[in-house]
Scaffold this motif. Structure first.
Motif, short mmCIF file in Angstrom:
data_model
loop_
_atom_site.label_atom_id
_atom_site.label_comp_id
_atom_site.label_asym_id
_atom_site.label_seq_id
_atom_site.Cartn_x
_atom_site.Cartn_y
_atom_site.Cartn_z
N THR A 29 4.65 4.65 -37.92
CA THR A 29 3.91 5.39 -37.27
C THR A 29 2.44 4.86 -37.08
N GLY A 30 1.80 4.63 -38.19
CA GLY A 30 0.41 4.09 -38.31
C GLY A 30 0.17 2.91 -37.32
N ALA A 31 1.15 1.90 -37.52
CA ALA A 31 0.79 0.79 -36.54
C ALA A 31 1.07 1.25 -35.21
N LEU A 32 2.01 2.00 -34.61
CA LEU A 32 2.14 2.68 -33.44
C LEU A 32 0.97 3.02 -32.74
N VAL A 33 0.23 3.92 -33.78
CA VAL A 33 -1.00 4.65 -33.20
C VAL A 33 -2.08 3.67 -32.93
N GLY A 34 -2.13 2.65 -34.02
CA GLY A 34 -3.29 1.70 -33.98
C GLY A 34 -3.10 0.78 -32.76
N ALA A 35 -1.85 0.40 -32.55
CA ALA A 35 -1.64 -0.48 -31.37
C ALA A 35 -1.78 0.27 -29.99
N ALA A 36 -1.37 1.51 -29.88
CA ALA A 36 -1.74 2.44 -28.78
C ALA A 36 -3.03 2.27 -28.37
N VAL A 145 -6.79 9.98 -36.16
CA VAL A 145 -7.82 9.40 -35.76
C VAL A 145 -8.23 8.21 -36.78
N ALA A 146 -7.58 8.34 -38.12
CA ALA A 146 -8.15 7.24 -38.91
C ALA A 146 -7.23 5.92 -38.37
N TYR A 147 -5.89 6.11 -37.90
CA TYR A 147 -5.20 5.03 -37.32
C TYR A 147 -5.58 4.46 -35.97
N SER A 148 -6.22 5.35 -35.27
CA SER A 148 -6.76 5.20 -33.94
C SER A 148 -8.08 4.21 -34.16
N VAL A 170 -1.87 -5.52 -38.08
CA VAL A 170 -2.18 -6.10 -39.57
C VAL A 170 -3.05 -5.22 -39.97
N LEU A 171 -4.05 -4.47 -39.57
CA LEU A 171 -4.84 -3.83 -40.17
C LEU A 171 -4.26 -2.80 -41.00
N VAL A 172 -3.46 -2.06 -40.16
CA VAL A 172 -2.60 -0.71 -40.56
C VAL A 172 -1.81 -1.40 -41.75
N LEU A 173 -1.07 -2.43 -41.87
CA LEU A 173 -0.39 -2.71 -42.60
C LEU A 173 -1.23 -3.11 -43.97
N LEU A 174 -2.27 -3.75 -43.82
CA LEU A 174 -3.16 -4.04 -45.07
C LEU A 174 -3.70 -2.80 -45.68
N VAL A 175 -3.85 -1.65 -44.89
CA VAL A 175 -4.49 -0.31 -45.63
C VAL A 175 -3.46 0.21 -45.89
N THR A 176 -2.09 0.18 -45.52
CA THR A 176 -0.98 0.74 -46.12
C THR A 176 -0.67 -0.04 -47.62
N VAL A 177 -0.73 -1.14 -47.55
CA VAL A 177 -0.62 -2.03 -48.89
C VAL A 177 -1.53 -1.77 -49.87
N LEU A 178 -2.81 -1.64 -49.45
CA LEU A 178 -4.05 -1.24 -50.31
C LEU A 178 -3.91 -0.20 -50.88
N THR A 179 -3.53 0.91 -49.94
CA THR A 179 -3.64 2.39 -50.61
C THR A 179 -2.06 2.50 -51.47
N THR A 180 -1.22 1.82 -51.04
CA THR A 180 -0.15 2.01 -52.33
C THR A 180 -0.23 1.43 -53.45
N LEU A 181 -1.07 0.22 -53.19
CA LEU A 181 -1.38 -0.70 -54.70
C LEU A 181 -2.39 0.33 -55.48
#
Length: 195
Positions: A29-36, A145-148, A170-181
């Motif tokens: 969903t984050g990637a979907l919002v960022g892409a939109a 708002v964050a993902y937008s 890519v930014l959404v995935l990076l943020v996801t990976v970083l916050t998960t780590l």
């Protein structure tokens, strides 16, 4: 409806994708919002305020559904959970939600893989609707708002909707990976400190 118009497809796909991904985490969903948001920044096919509004609405409706499932079936689910959890842990969970439930709901929405466990726990432990609804809405607004903003950033860098969308993803995935780590490292640190 004109199906050749990208907004005729984009808005329902955004809302439906975020709603589905908020109930069953099969859609990123984050990637979907960022892409939109990236498409909204680079074309006139989508409106950024409408993208954010639909993302909030889809996320909120999905979170309300996820929270409602254990609330409406809470007795059998609570008995199931009680058989598998120590009474002390359940009491601690109730206490956490009583003290800072709204914070848990907001943080659960923003931390990757945190939302569904928090919502199910809140529903199972009887967190009140009157507290959940405003905190859930706040969480969804902050999340959208964050993902937008990630999409806006990528759309501001590149004029091409395709490149901006790829960068937002890519930014959404990076943020996801970083916050998960970071979450895993903090959890490991806390577990190590309590031994």
């Amino acid at each position: 409806m004109n199906w050749t118009d990208p907004s005729a497809i984009g808005y329902p796909a955004l809302f439906g994708g975020v709603l589905l991904g908020s109930v069953i985490p099969i859609v990123p969903t984050g990637a979907l919002v960022g892409a939109a948001a990236a498409v909204a920044m680079t074309t006139d096919h989508l409106s950024l305020p409408l993208v954010i509004l639909l993302a909030v609405a889809g996320a909120y409706l999905g979170d309300v559904i996820t929270f409602a499932v254990p609330r409406f079936g809470s007795e059998p689910l609570l008995r199931f959970v009680e058989r598998r959890q120590q009474a002390e842990r359940l009491a601690k969970g109730r206490e956490q939600f009583a003290r800072r439930g709204w914070q848990l709901v907001v943080i659960g929405r923003l931390v990757p893989a945190g939302r569904i466990p928090v919502l199910l726990a809140a529903g199972t432990l009887g967190y009140p609707w009157r507290k959940f609804l405003p905190s859930g809405l706040l969480a969804c607004v902050l999340w959208a708002v964050a993902y937008s903003l990630l999409g806006i950033l990528s759309g501001g860098i590149f004029d091409s909707p395709l490149v901006a969308t790829l960068l937002a993803t890519v930014l959404v995935l990076l943020v996801t990976v970083l916050t998960t780590l970071i979450s895993k490292k903090r959890a490991a640190h806390q577990t190590g400190g309590h031994r």
